[in-house]
Write a protein that holds these residues in place. Structure first.
Motif, mmCIF file in Angstrom:
data_model
loop_
_atom_site.group_PDB
_atom_site.id
_atom_site.type_symbol
_atom_site.label_atom_id
_atom_site.label_comp_id
_atom_site.label_asym_id
_atom_site.label_seq_id
_atom_site.Cartn_x
_atom_site.Cartn_y
_atom_site.Cartn_z
ATOM 1 N N GLY A 151 42.778 38.949 -12.020
ATOM 2 C CA GLY A 151 43.714 40.068 -12.145
ATOM 3 C C GLY A 151 44.449 40.418 -10.870
ATOM 4 N N LYS A 152 44.218 39.632 -9.830
ATOM 5 C CA LYS A 152 44.911 39.911 -8.567
ATOM 6 C C LYS A 152 45.865 38.767 -8.224
ATOM 7 C CE LYS A 152 43.836 41.722 -4.854
ATOM 8 N NZ LYS A 152 43.322 42.085 -3.522
ATOM 9 N N VAL A 153 46.892 39.119 -7.478
ATOM 10 C CA VAL A 153 47.866 38.114 -7.052
ATOM 11 C C VAL A 153 47.694 37.878 -5.549
ATOM 12 C CG1 VAL A 153 50.322 37.540 -6.894
ATOM 13 C CG2 VAL A 153 49.483 38.925 -8.806
ATOM 14 N N PHE A 154 47.614 36.604 -5.198
ATOM 15 C CA PHE A 154 47.519 36.225 -3.784
ATOM 16 C C PHE A 154 48.711 35.343 -3.419
ATOM 17 C CE2 PHE A 154 43.298 36.856 -5.496
ATOM 18 C CZ PHE A 154 42.676 37.637 -4.536
ATOM 19 N N ALA A 155 48.981 35.250 -2.157
ATOM 20 C CA ALA A 155 49.997 34.312 -1.670
ATOM 21 C C ALA A 155 49.323 33.399 -0.658
ATOM 22 C CB ALA A 155 51.156 35.061 -1.021
ATOM 23 N N ILE A 156 49.554 32.089 -0.826
ATOM 24 C CA ILE A 156 48.946 31.092 0.057
ATOM 25 C C ILE A 156 50.068 30.454 0.874
ATOM 26 C CG2 ILE A 156 47.445 29.065 0.170
ATOM 27 C CD1 ILE A 156 46.162 31.299 -1.436
ATOM 28 N N TYR A 157 49.901 30.426 2.172
ATOM 29 C CA TYR A 157 50.956 29.944 3.073
ATOM 30 C C TYR A 157 50.492 28.707 3.833
ATOM 31 C CZ TYR A 157 52.095 34.892 2.503
ATOM 32 O OH TYR A 157 52.356 36.129 1.986
ATOM 33 N N ARG A 158 51.474 27.866 4.147
ATOM 34 C CA ARG A 158 51.212 26.753 5.067
ATOM 35 C C ARG A 158 52.201 26.902 6.214
ATOM 36 N NH1 ARG A 158 51.341 20.530 2.978
ATOM 37 N NH2 ARG A 158 51.333 19.464 4.992
ATOM 38 N N SER A 159 51.692 27.031 7.390
ATOM 39 C CA SER A 159 52.552 27.315 8.544
ATOM 40 C C SER A 159 53.209 26.023 9.036
ATOM 41 C CB SER A 159 51.728 27.953 9.667
ATOM 42 O OG SER A 159 50.759 27.035 10.124
ATOM 43 N N PRO A 160 54.235 26.136 9.866
ATOM 44 C CA PRO A 160 54.909 24.934 10.379
ATOM 45 C C PRO A 160 53.949 24.010 11.136
ATOM 46 C CG PRO A 160 56.224 26.879 10.823
ATOM 47 C CD PRO A 160 54.909 27.369 10.306
ATOM 48 N N ASP A 161 52.887 24.592 11.720
ATOM 49 C CA ASP A 161 51.929 23.732 12.426
ATOM 50 C C ASP A 161 50.757 23.343 11.520
ATOM 51 O OD1 ASP A 161 50.798 26.202 12.281
ATOM 52 O OD2 ASP A 161 50.234 26.341 14.393
ATOM 53 N N ASP A 162 51.017 23.411 10.200
ATOM 54 C CA ASP A 162 50.111 22.833 9.206
ATOM 55 C C ASP A 162 48.764 23.556 9.076
ATOM 56 O OD1 ASP A 162 50.191 20.984 7.211
ATOM 57 O OD2 ASP A 162 49.112 19.449 8.362
ATOM 58 N N ARG A 163 48.786 24.855 9.273
ATOM 59 C CA ARG A 163 47.589 25.638 8.993
ATOM 60 C C ARG A 163 47.823 26.480 7.743
ATOM 61 N NH1 ARG A 163 46.003 29.199 13.681
ATOM 62 N NH2 ARG A 163 48.246 29.290 14.127
ATOM 63 N N TYR A 164 46.741 26.933 7.098
ATOM 64 C CA TYR A 164 46.860 27.674 5.842
ATOM 65 C C TYR A 164 46.438 29.135 6.038
ATOM 66 C CZ TYR A 164 47.554 23.160 3.637
ATOM 67 O OH TYR A 164 48.059 21.941 3.293
ATOM 68 N N PHE A 165 47.106 30.004 5.320
ATOM 69 C CA PHE A 165 46.815 31.441 5.396
ATOM 70 C C PHE A 165 46.906 32.042 4.001
ATOM 71 C CE2 PHE A 165 48.443 30.047 9.420
ATOM 72 C CZ PHE A 165 47.617 30.675 10.346
ATOM 73 N N ALA A 166 46.278 33.200 3.810
ATOM 74 C CA ALA A 166 46.351 33.873 2.506
ATOM 75 C C ALA A 166 46.496 35.375 2.716
ATOM 76 C CB ALA A 166 45.094 33.581 1.692
#
Lengths: 103, 408
Positions: free
Chosen positions: A25-40
């Motif tokens: 029931g929750k919305v998350f956003a997953i990111y990949r940075s230009p230096d190829d690391r992941y964040f949420a």
């Protein structure tokens, strides 16, 4: 109780981009940075609950697609009006080609 | 002595300017003057989702607590009658005087009115009270006539249909959105309104509007008579310039400001819907923009320039509209273009890129469900701001990421 959830494949997110992940029931956003690391982060803008995954990632910033509220997706900090409430951020790990977030 | 900066107009632009003065470290006094009694609130929901609630609930831009926290004095319900430039003070309608060291006019715009139309069944939309009044009339079975096929009229038409009201929309020109929106996109919006059950009348003007016993009566030039419970008039807006004009400041389709938002008086600035300004990326063409983003950007810019930054307007015009499930976004001025390149994104979503004769990207107009065009329009906006001349084939090819063109 915190748990690690598989959010997507590591290749599902393009470099310097973002995708949406829905869980419990929750919305998350997953990111990949230009230096190829992941964040949420939380996936909805704190201004008007718009999905951030439709927004533009530039450097450390995610910009809301609707009203251009800005956040640092690595820290969750609101960086530009009309967004003034920070996003929550979540720990991320990559294992066997999959991205996991701790929710 | 402590400096006193006064902002007249507590809409998006004025409120943003007040907050930006503090963000820029201004330590003097800041007074934000609003003609309405409400704290600053967002106007975009007035014609859109705000209408769907039983009672229109405004989204506040800055709460009383927030204003107090940053030290902005809010004076709501104060009608400014005049600017006494010699004495550097504002004169209130109630005779009060408010001295200033620097003044920002963020007085906004008002609905353009039809002459000789009067009566409670004829309404314009600008304030929360207008929105609530219109909202109360949008019910299943009610019949709403809308005069004007611009953004306000169309957003209200979509909202009225969602509330179950019958809608007849009258546009004097042959199509919707003739100002600033490419015909292909306007036709797509037109089709969606027809599908949604809006009756569209094109190429017919208003001969007369009168109040009947239980309805408003609109007579068209063609002779057709339309009876409606409510007539919404959305035929554009006019800048609120009377304060400036009476104080002797130059007016040219809005308070005429220079590229730094300064007027002919070094202590007076103007920003947002009320002003016209030269836009360097279009050769210094003087424009006036009625958009939420422009109000925000110019509020911040005016604050910086009141503090001496001397920065020119550099942002690209940008606006959006929501109708039904569709969102339209436009960056730049499409009438500056001579060539159009279309990028199909699938599911009916597309972007039109407008290029000048010498290949410069001057505008991008996109439409699709939700925010599907947002990312590309934002990238196009950056390309426009850089006066880029992107490869035409790449623009039209959905397989080519626009972000890659930024690096080119």
């Amino acid at each position: 109780m915190a748990e690690w959830i598989e959010a997507c494949g590591a290749d599902d997110v393009d470099e310097e981009d973002v995708i949406r992940f829905d869980h419990a029931g929750k919305v998350f956003a997953i990111y990949r940075s230009p230096d190829d690391r992941y964040f949420a982060t939380d996936g909805l803008c704190t201004h008007e609950q718009i999905s951030l995954a439709d927004g533009l990632v530039m450097d450390d910033i995610i910009e809301c697609p609707k009203h251009n509220g800005r956040f640092n997706y690595k820290t969750g900090e609101a960086k530009g009006a009309p967004a003034c409430v920070n996003l929550r951020i979540y720990p991320v790990k990559v294992e066997d080609g999959a991205v996991f977030i701790e929710v | 002595m402590t400096q006193h900066f006064v902002i007249v107009g507590a809409g998006e632009c004025g409120a943003r300017a007040a907050m930006a003065l503090r963000e820029q470290g201004f330590g003097g006094d800041v007074t934000l003057v609003g003609g309405e009694n409400h704290l600053p609130y967002e106007r975009p929901p007035l014609s859109k989702e705000g209408m769907l609630a039983e009672v229109f609930a405004a989204k506040t831009i800055a709460t009383a607590e927030r204003l107090a926290e940053v030290g902005v004095a809010f004076r709501g319900g104060l009608q400014v009658a005049a600017i006494d430039r010699g004495a550097k003070r504002l004169v209130g309608g109630n005779g009060t005087a408010l001295p200033y060291d620097k003044l920002l006019l963020a007085t906004g715009a008002s609905p353009r009115r039809l002459p000789d139309v009067d009566g409670e069944r004829f309404v314009y939309l600008r304030t929360m009270e207008d929105a609530q009044r219109i909202r109360d009339a949008l019910n299943a079975g009610s019949h709403i006539a809308i005069v004007g096929g611009g953004f306000i009229g169309l957003e209200l038409a979509a909202t009225a249909r969602r509330r179950g009201a019958d809608v007849t929309l009258i546009e004097a020109l042959p199509r919707l959105l003739s100002r600033g929106v490419p015909e292909a996109i306007a036709r797509q919006i037109e089709a969606r309104h027809r599908e949604g059950g809006v009756e569209l009348v094109f190429g017919d003007g208003i001969a007369a509007m009168t109040s009947g016993a239980d309805s408003a009566v609109v007579t068209l030039n063609s002779g057709r008579v339309i009876e409606a419970d409510l007539v919404l008039i959305g035929i554009g807006a006019v800048p609120n310039v009377s304060l400036a004009a009476e104080a002797g400041l130059e007016v040219d389709n809005g308070i005429a400001v220079d590229q730094c938002l300064g007027t002919g008086d070094a202590n007076i600035f103007a920003a947002g819907d009320c002003c016209s300004f030269p836009l360097a990326i279009y050769g210094g063409r003087r424009v006036r923009l009625e958009s939420w983003r422009n109000a925000q950007d110019q509020g911040s810019l005016a604050a910086r320039n009141m503090l001496g930054a001397n920065e020119a307007v550099s942002s690209v015009p940008w606006f959006w509209s929501d109708q039904y499930e569709l969102t339209l976004q436009i960056a730049g001025l499409s009438d500056e273009g001579s060539t159009v390149v279309r990028r199909e994104l699938g599911d009916g979503a597309s972007i039109l890129f407008h290029l000048s004769a010498d290949g410069r990207l001057v505008a991008a107009s996109g439409i699709g469900v939700g925010n599907v065009v947002a990312k590309d329009i934002r990238l196009a906006e950056m390309l426009i701001g850089r006066a880029a001349r992107p490869d035409v084939a790449a623009l039209g090819d959905v397989g080519v990421k626009l972000k890659g063109l930024l690096a080119a």
